[in-house]
Design a protein around this motif. Sequence first.
Motif, mmCIF file in Angstrom:
data_model
loop_
_atom_site.group_PDB
_atom_site.id
_atom_site.type_symbol
_atom_site.label_atom_id
_atom_site.label_comp_id
_atom_site.label_asym_id
_atom_site.label_seq_id
_atom_site.Cartn_x
_atom_site.Cartn_y
_atom_site.Cartn_z
ATOM 1 N N ALA A 179 0.910 -1.153 0.034
ATOM 2 C CA ALA A 179 0.020 -0.007 -0.140
ATOM 3 C C ALA A 179 0.908 1.121 -0.100
ATOM 4 N N ILE A 180 0.441 2.204 -0.453
ATOM 5 C CA ILE A 180 1.074 3.600 -0.532
ATOM 6 C C ILE A 180 0.172 4.279 0.796
ATOM 7 N N ASP A 181 0.967 4.408 1.717
ATOM 8 C CA ASP A 181 0.429 4.605 3.108
ATOM 9 C C ASP A 181 1.336 5.441 3.904
ATOM 10 N N THR A 182 2.498 6.215 3.373
ATOM 11 C CA THR A 182 2.985 7.010 4.262
ATOM 12 C C THR A 182 3.258 8.357 3.620
ATOM 13 N N SER A 183 3.722 9.224 4.284
ATOM 14 C CA SER A 183 3.861 10.765 3.680
ATOM 15 C C SER A 183 5.059 10.794 2.675
ATOM 16 N N VAL A 184 5.905 10.019 3.016
ATOM 17 C CA VAL A 184 7.065 9.909 2.127
ATOM 18 C C VAL A 184 6.621 9.349 0.756
ATOM 19 N N GLU A 185 5.874 8.117 0.793
ATOM 20 C CA GLU A 185 5.466 7.490 -0.395
ATOM 21 C C GLU A 185 4.573 8.417 -1.217
ATOM 22 N N ILE A 186 3.851 9.231 -0.393
ATOM 23 C CA ILE A 186 2.682 10.197 -1.188
ATOM 24 C C ILE A 186 3.479 11.290 -1.772
ATOM 25 N N GLU A 187 4.621 11.705 -1.049
ATOM 26 C CA GLU A 187 5.465 12.870 -1.608
ATOM 27 C C GLU A 187 6.152 12.445 -2.862
ATOM 28 N N GLY A 188 6.220 10.823 -3.107
ATOM 29 C CA GLY A 188 6.957 10.599 -4.247
ATOM 30 C C GLY A 188 6.037 10.830 -5.456
ATOM 31 N N VAL A 189 4.780 10.770 -5.397
ATOM 32 C CA VAL A 189 3.895 11.000 -6.585
ATOM 33 C C VAL A 189 3.919 12.270 -7.005
ATOM 34 N N GLY A 190 4.448 12.335 -8.511
ATOM 35 C CA GLY A 190 4.737 13.841 -9.063
ATOM 36 C C GLY A 190 3.487 14.404 -9.490
ATOM 37 N N CYS A 191 3.542 15.662 -9.885
ATOM 38 C CA CYS A 191 2.128 16.247 -10.293
ATOM 39 C C CYS A 191 1.741 15.697 -11.848
ATOM 40 N N ALA A 192 2.794 15.345 -12.471
ATOM 41 C CA ALA A 192 2.489 14.714 -13.864
ATOM 42 C C ALA A 192 1.613 13.231 -13.667
ATOM 43 N N ALA A 193 1.957 12.472 -12.451
ATOM 44 C CA ALA A 193 1.417 11.334 -12.510
ATOM 45 C C ALA A 193 -0.244 11.620 -11.834
ATOM 46 N N TRP A 194 -0.262 12.517 -10.904
ATOM 47 C CA TRP A 194 -1.633 12.877 -10.478
ATOM 48 C C TRP A 194 -2.482 13.646 -11.480
ATOM 49 N N SER A 195 -1.941 14.350 -12.346
ATOM 50 C CA SER A 195 -2.640 14.828 -13.559
ATOM 51 C C SER A 195 -3.241 13.800 -14.461
ATOM 52 N N ALA A 196 -2.232 12.823 -14.785
ATOM 53 C CA ALA A 196 -2.607 11.738 -15.801
ATOM 54 C C ALA A 196 -3.625 10.626 -15.136
ATOM 55 N N LEU A 197 -3.603 10.590 -13.889
ATOM 56 C CA LEU A 197 -4.804 9.894 -13.236
ATOM 57 C C LEU A 197 -6.132 10.560 -13.399
ATOM 58 N N ASP A 198 -6.074 11.870 -12.950
ATOM 59 C CA ASP A 198 -7.128 12.763 -12.911
ATOM 60 C C ASP A 198 -7.678 12.750 -14.353
#
Length: 248
Positions: A179-198
Motif C-alpha cells: 500500500a501507499i500509506d506513508t507521507s514519504v510515499e505520497i510525496e513521491g507521486v509527481g504532479c504529472a502522475a496526479w494529472s494523468a490519473l485525474d
Amino acid sequence: MIRALRAALAAASVLAGCGAPVVTGAHRDAARLADTLRALPEPTTARWDSRVRTLLTNHYDADGSGALDAPTEIVALDCDVVRTLDARVRQATTAGLDVVYGLTGSSRWTGQLLGLSEAVAAEVASRLAACGPSASPRNADDPVAQAIVALDEVGGTDDWDERIRPLLLAAYDRDGNGAIDTSVEIEGVGCAAWSALDQAVQLGSGAPLLALYGFTEGYGWVGDALGLAREARQAAFRAATDCDIPPE
C-alpha cells in the motif's frame, strides 16, 4: 621547508584519525562504491535508502555535516555512481532516480533519504543531466504518467483500477507492504502522475479523481482500489490539490 611538510602531514594524520571524509579518495574508490551499490538488495526501500545514504556521505560528505549539502560535494559525485543508483531505482520501479526522489522537480524532494540536501537541488539536477539520467521539469510527463496515459482501459472502471494499482505500487510503495500509506510515499507521486490519473478518470467517468475515489471529504473512500491506504487520505488530497487537481 621540511618542518612545514611535517606539520602538514601531522595535520592530515589528525584529520584522518577523526574520520574526516576525503573527497579525492572517493574518486579512486568510485568503481568499488558502484559495485557495492549494485549489490545492495531491495532498492528504494527504507533500508536501501539508509544504506545508500551512509555510503554516499562516507564517500562524499567532505565537511562532515552528515549530508551532501555543498556544491563541491555534488560535483564530486562520480558518474558511474550516479548511473548505478539510477539503474537500481529503475529496476525496482517504473521511474528513475530523478522522479522517485524528486531530484529534478518532477515530484516532491525526498533526496534527503539518500543524503542529498535540497539546498543543492540545482547542482543535483545538473549532475544528473551531466551523468546521463535526464532531468525532468516540474509537471512534465514522467514514466509513471506515461504508463498511465498508455493504458487502454477506461479510467475509473474496475479494469482500469486493476491495471493502475500494481503500476502505482511498483513506483511508490517503498516499504513493500502492499500500500501507499506513508507521507514519504505520497510525496513521491509527481504532479504529472496526479494529472494523468485525474485526466484518465475524468475522460472515463466524467467525475474528478479526488471525488470519485473519495480523497475529498464527504465522498466514500475507494482509494484503496488504486493502492492508496485510507490513513494516507489527507496527505494524498493535499499533494494532489497542490498539483492543481480539482477536489470535486
